[in-house]
Design a protein around this motif. Structure first.
Motif, PDB file in Angstrom:
ATOM      1  N   MET A  87      47.134  84.931   8.526  1.00 15.85           N
ATOM      2  CA  MET A  87      45.806  85.424   8.881  1.00 15.85           C
ATOM      3  C   MET A  87      44.889  84.291   9.326  1.00 15.85           C
ATOM      4  SD  MET A  87      45.300  88.310   5.879  1.00 15.85           S
ATOM      5  CE  MET A  87      43.746  88.925   6.539  1.00 15.85           C
ATOM      6  N   PHE A  88      45.056  83.123   8.736  1.00 19.18           N
ATOM      7  CA  PHE A  88      44.228  81.966   9.101  1.00 19.18           C
ATOM      8  C   PHE A  88      44.471  81.563  10.554  1.00 19.18           C
ATOM      9  CE2 PHE A  88      43.824  77.321   9.491  1.00 19.18           C
ATOM     10  CZ  PHE A  88      42.481  77.165   9.175  1.00 19.18           C
ATOM     11  N   PHE A  89      45.720  81.639  10.991  1.00 18.98           N
ATOM     12  CA  PHE A  89      46.068  81.226  12.358  1.00 18.98           C
ATOM     13  C   PHE A  89      46.019  82.394  13.356  1.00 18.98           C
ATOM     14  CE2 PHE A  89      48.091  77.751   9.951  1.00 18.98           C
ATOM     15  CZ  PHE A  89      47.535  76.670  10.631  1.00 18.98           C
ATOM     16  N   THR A  90      45.433  83.517  12.944  1.00 23.13           N
ATOM     17  CA  THR A  90      45.288  84.660  13.840  1.00 23.13           C
ATOM     18  C   THR A  90      43.805  84.869  14.146  1.00 23.13           C
ATOM     19  OG1 THR A  90      47.237  85.703  12.831  1.00 23.13           O
ATOM     20  CG2 THR A  90      45.801  87.103  14.183  1.00 23.13           C
ATOM     21  N   PRO A  91      43.331  84.463  15.330  1.00 24.40           N
ATOM     22  CA  PRO A  91      41.895  84.585  15.656  1.00 24.40           C
ATOM     23  C   PRO A  91      41.382  86.018  15.582  1.00 24.40           C
ATOM     24  CG  PRO A  91      43.027  83.169  17.231  1.00 24.40           C
ATOM     25  CD  PRO A  91      44.094  83.810  16.397  1.00 24.40           C
ATOM     26  N   ALA A  92      42.237  86.989  15.834  1.00 23.83           N
ATOM     27  CA  ALA A  92      41.794  88.387  15.814  1.00 23.83           C
ATOM     28  C   ALA A  92      41.299  88.808  14.437  1.00 23.83           C
ATOM     29  CB  ALA A  92      42.938  89.295  16.259  1.00 23.83           C
ATOM     30  N   VAL A  93      41.804  88.164  13.388  1.00 25.03           N
ATOM     31  CA  VAL A  93      41.373  88.512  12.028  1.00 25.03           C
ATOM     32  C   VAL A  93      39.889  88.200  11.849  1.00 25.03           C
ATOM     33  CG1 VAL A  93      41.640  87.957   9.582  1.00 25.03           C
ATOM     34  CG2 VAL A  93      43.659  88.208  11.030  1.00 25.03           C
ATOM     35  N   LYS A  94      39.488  87.005  12.263  1.00 28.89           N
ATOM     36  CA  LYS A  94      38.077  86.627  12.136  1.00 28.89           C
ATOM     37  C   LYS A  94      37.190  87.539  12.982  1.00 28.89           C
ATOM     38  CE  LYS A  94      37.156  82.285  11.943  1.00 28.89           C
ATOM     39  NZ  LYS A  94      36.895  80.855  12.293  1.00 28.89           N
ATOM     40  N   THR A  95      37.642  87.867  14.171  1.00 31.87           N
ATOM     41  CA  THR A  95      36.865  88.753  15.042  1.00 31.87           C
ATOM     42  C   THR A  95      36.704  90.134  14.416  1.00 31.87           C
ATOM     43  OG1 THR A  95      37.700  87.588  16.998  1.00 31.87           O
ATOM     44  CG2 THR A  95      36.740  89.778  17.334  1.00 31.87           C
ATOM     45  N   TYR A  96      37.804  90.665  13.869  1.00 34.12           N
ATOM     46  CA  TYR A  96      37.765  91.997  13.264  1.00 34.12           C
ATOM     47  C   TYR A  96      36.875  92.016  12.027  1.00 34.12           C
ATOM     48  CZ  TYR A  96      39.339  96.187  10.812  1.00 34.12           C
ATOM     49  OH  TYR A  96      39.388  97.394  10.144  1.00 34.12           O
ATOM     50  N   MET A  97      36.920  90.970  11.216  1.00 32.14           N
ATOM     51  CA  MET A  97      36.160  90.950   9.973  1.00 32.14           C
ATOM     52  C   MET A  97      34.668  90.807  10.213  1.00 32.14           C
ATOM     53  SD  MET A  97      38.359  91.642   7.799  1.00 32.14           S
ATOM     54  CE  MET A  97      37.096  91.708   6.536  1.00 32.14           C
ATOM     55  N   ARG A  98      34.256  90.446  11.418  1.00 30.68           N
ATOM     56  CA  ARG A  98      32.828  90.373  11.741  1.00 30.68           C
ATOM     57  C   ARG A  98      32.259  91.745  12.098  1.00 30.68           C
ATOM     58  NH1 ARG A  98      31.169  85.113  12.144  1.00 30.68           N
ATOM     59  NH2 ARG A  98      32.775  83.551  12.584  1.00 30.68           N
ATOM     60  N   THR A  99      33.131  92.731  12.242  1.00 32.62           N
ATOM     61  CA  THR A  99      32.690  94.081  12.582  1.00 32.62           C
ATOM     62  C   THR A  99      32.429  94.896  11.316  1.00 32.62           C
ATOM     63  OG1 THR A  99      34.941  94.982  12.641  1.00 32.62           O
ATOM     64  CG2 THR A  99      34.098  93.969  14.661  1.00 32.62           C
ATOM     65  N   ILE A 100      31.769  96.028  11.500  1.00 33.91           N
ATOM     66  CA  ILE A 100      31.502  96.920  10.368  1.00 33.91           C
ATOM     67  C   ILE A 100      32.814  97.416   9.754  1.00 33.91           C
ATOM     68  CG2 ILE A 100      30.468  99.104   9.675  1.00 33.91           C
ATOM     69  CD1 ILE A 100      28.446  96.945  10.271  1.00 33.91           C
ATOM     70  N   MET A 101      33.771  97.771  10.603  1.00 34.25           N
ATOM     71  CA  MET A 101      35.055  98.256  10.110  1.00 34.25           C
ATOM     72  C   MET A 101      35.773  97.175   9.309  1.00 34.25           C
ATOM     73  SD  MET A 101      35.426 101.376  10.681  1.00 34.25           S
ATOM     74  CE  MET A 101      37.123 101.399  10.115  1.00 34.25           C
ATOM     75  N   GLY A 102      35.628  95.927   9.724  1.00 33.39           N
ATOM     76  CA  GLY A 102      36.248  94.834   8.981  1.00 33.39           C
ATOM     77  C   GLY A 102      35.664  94.694   7.592  1.00 33.39           C
ATOM     78  N   GLN A 103      34.337  94.812   7.487  1.00 30.02           N
ATOM     79  CA  GLN A 103      33.689  94.729   6.180  1.00 30.02           C
ATOM     80  C   GLN A 103      34.072  95.908   5.294  1.00 30.02           C
ATOM     81  OE1 GLN A 103      29.483  94.227   6.813  1.00 30.02           O
ATOM     82  NE2 GLN A 103      29.773  92.506   8.231  1.00 30.02           N
ATOM     83  N   ILE A 104      34.177  97.083   5.902  1.00 26.99           N
ATOM     84  CA  ILE A 104      34.615  98.260   5.142  1.00 26.99           C
ATOM     85  C   ILE A 104      36.043  98.070   4.652  1.00 26.99           C
ATOM     86  CG2 ILE A 104      35.160 100.722   5.305  1.00 26.99           C
ATOM     87  CD1 ILE A 104      32.823 101.005   7.231  1.00 26.99           C
ATOM     88  N   THR A 105      36.883  97.475   5.499  1.00 30.60           N
ATOM     89  CA  THR A 105      38.286  97.246   5.128  1.00 30.60           C
ATOM     90  C   THR A 105      38.404  96.346   3.906  1.00 30.60           C
ATOM     91  OG1 THR A 105      39.010  97.497   7.433  1.00 30.60           O
ATOM     92  CG2 THR A 105      40.502  96.354   5.923  1.00 30.60           C
ATOM     93  N   ILE A 106      37.630  95.265   3.868  1.00 30.58           N
ATOM     94  CA  ILE A 106      37.725  94.342   2.732  1.00 30.58           C
ATOM     95  C   ILE A 106      37.220  95.006   1.452  1.00 30.58           C
ATOM     96  CG2 ILE A 106      35.467  93.256   2.989  1.00 30.58           C
ATOM     97  CD1 ILE A 106      38.770  91.496   2.130  1.00 30.58           C
ATOM     98  N   ILE A 107      36.181  95.860   1.587  1.00 32.97           N
ATOM     99  CA  ILE A 107      35.694  96.588   0.411  1.00 32.97           C
ATOM    100  C   ILE A 107      36.762  97.551  -0.096  1.00 32.97           C
ATOM    101  CG2 ILE A 107      34.008  98.292  -0.376  1.00 32.97           C
ATOM    102  CD1 ILE A 107      31.980  96.994   1.512  1.00 32.97           C
ATOM    103  N   ILE A 108      37.441  98.228   0.830  1.00 38.57           N
ATOM    104  CA  ILE A 108      38.512  99.151   0.449  1.00 38.57           C
ATOM    105  C   ILE A 108      39.641  98.413  -0.262  1.00 38.57           C
ATOM    106  CG2 ILE A 108      40.323 100.667   1.348  1.00 38.57           C
ATOM    107  CD1 ILE A 108      38.378 101.544   3.505  1.00 38.57           C
ATOM    108  N   LEU A 109      39.990  97.239   0.254  1.00 39.91           N
ATOM    109  CA  LEU A 109      41.053  96.449  -0.378  1.00 39.91           C
ATOM    110  C   LEU A 109      40.679  96.066  -1.807  1.00 39.91           C
ATOM    111  CD1 LEU A 109      42.156  94.073   2.543  1.00 39.91           C
ATOM    112  CD2 LEU A 109      43.500  95.918   1.504  1.00 39.91           C
ATOM    113  N   LEU A 110      39.423  95.667  -2.007  1.00 37.85           N
ATOM    114  CA  LEU A 110      38.975  95.292  -3.351  1.00 37.85           C
ATOM    115  C   LEU A 110      38.981  96.494  -4.291  1.00 37.85           C
ATOM    116  CD1 LEU A 110      36.017  92.901  -2.430  1.00 37.85           C
ATOM    117  CD2 LEU A 110      38.228  92.255  -3.407  1.00 37.85           C
ATOM    118  N   VAL A 111      38.544  97.641  -3.783  1.00 39.64           N
ATOM    119  CA  VAL A 111      38.545  98.859  -4.616  1.00 39.64           C
ATOM    120  C   VAL A 111      39.971  99.248  -4.982  1.00 39.64           C
ATOM    121  CG1 VAL A 111      38.038 101.328  -4.618  1.00 39.64           C
ATOM    122  CG2 VAL A 111      36.359  99.713  -3.706  1.00 39.64           C
ATOM    123  N   ILE A 112      40.879  99.177  -4.012  1.00 35.21           N
ATOM    124  CA  ILE A 112      42.283  99.499  -4.291  1.00 35.21           C
ATOM    125  C   ILE A 112      42.860  98.551  -5.336  1.00 35.21           C
ATOM    126  CG2 ILE A 112      44.603  99.534  -3.302  1.00 35.21           C
ATOM    127  CD1 ILE A 112      43.392 100.533  -0.713  1.00 35.21           C
TER     128      ILE A 112
END
Length: 243
Positions: free
Chosen positions: A59-84
């Motif tokens: 994930m560190f060497f994949t630029p798309a990860v950083k781009t995706y996590m800057r979006t609303i969906m990316g933030q929702i995804t990380i919250i979902i992962l923590l809840v799971i």
């Protein structure tokens, strides 16, 4: 003092060595079985950490990860992962002794935390990540050795349980306040310091449980507890940087 086959019956030590002998004074169970259990748990943790390192590196060497996590969906995804991850941790209390559900929960929990670590690393420099990883290894090894040393002298850290539970609730409230009120960089550093102290204490507490309290069929639960402590310690140390 009687001996049978090289085993000192009174001391519980084989051949005068430490490994294989009593881990703490007054140990009633077979020390060899407890040492085997401990080795099994640490073997599982090593696999979990290896998987986490591989996923986080990808994930560190994949630029798309950083781009995706800057979006609303990316933030929702990380919250979902923590809840799971929280839900899986609670389910482990019920299914932690049932095969193969304990392995299914462990794999899912490991992948969730690995993705969380990968996201955190994606926004940090390589040097910062290596420093945080090195400090995590140093602290974990030091606290583990200390806990085994203290246990061999009769220390029992089970009493820390209620205090750590209360501290965890306070830390969660602090995190929510920081997230909602945007308290700033200084509050984030304070939170990271408190989290590092808390999960350092958890390493001592869960290592003590590994030595004394976990039963032989709770090896997955023991591994998840210590793995979670190590990952959270790493994330707390990573949060101290100003990248």
């Amino acid at each position: 003092m009687f001996k049978n086959g090289g085993v000192d019956i009174e001391s519980g030590q084989k051949g005068g060595g430490v490994i294989g002998g009593q881990i703490y004074p007054g140990q009633m169970e077979d020390p060899q079985m407890r040492w085997g259990f401990i080795r099994k748990v640490y073997a599982i943790i090593c696999v979990q950490l290896f998987v986490t390192a591989v996923i986080a590196t990808a994930m560190f060497f994949t630029p798309a990860v950083k781009t995706y996590m800057r979006t609303i969906m990316g933030q929702i995804t990380i919250i979902i992962l923590l809840v799971i991850a929280f839900i899986l941790a609670f389910l482990m209390a019920r299914y932690g002794k049932k095969h193969p559900w304990n392995y299914v929960l462990m794999v899912a929990f490991t992948l969730c935390l690995a993705c969380v670590v990968g996201v955190a690393c994606a926004f940090k420099s390589g040097q910062t990540i290596l420093i945080a990883a090195g400090l995590t290894v140093l602290i974990t090894v030091s606290l583990t050795l200390y806990t085994f040393w203290a246990a061999s002298r009769g220390k029992d850290f089970t009493f820390l349980g209620p205090f750590l539970f209360c501290a965890s609730i306070v830390l969660c409230m602090f995190f929510l306040m920081q997230f909602i009120l945007h308290l700033g960089k200084e509050a984030h550093i304070v939170y990271s310091c408190l989290a590092a102290l808390l999960f350092s204490a958890y390493i001592i507490y869960d290592t003590n449980n590994l030595i004394r309290n976990f039963t032989y069929d709770e090896y997955v639960m023991a591994a998840i507890c210590l793995f979670g402590d190590i990952v959270n310690l790493f994330l707390a140390l990573l949060g101290l940087s100003d990248d």
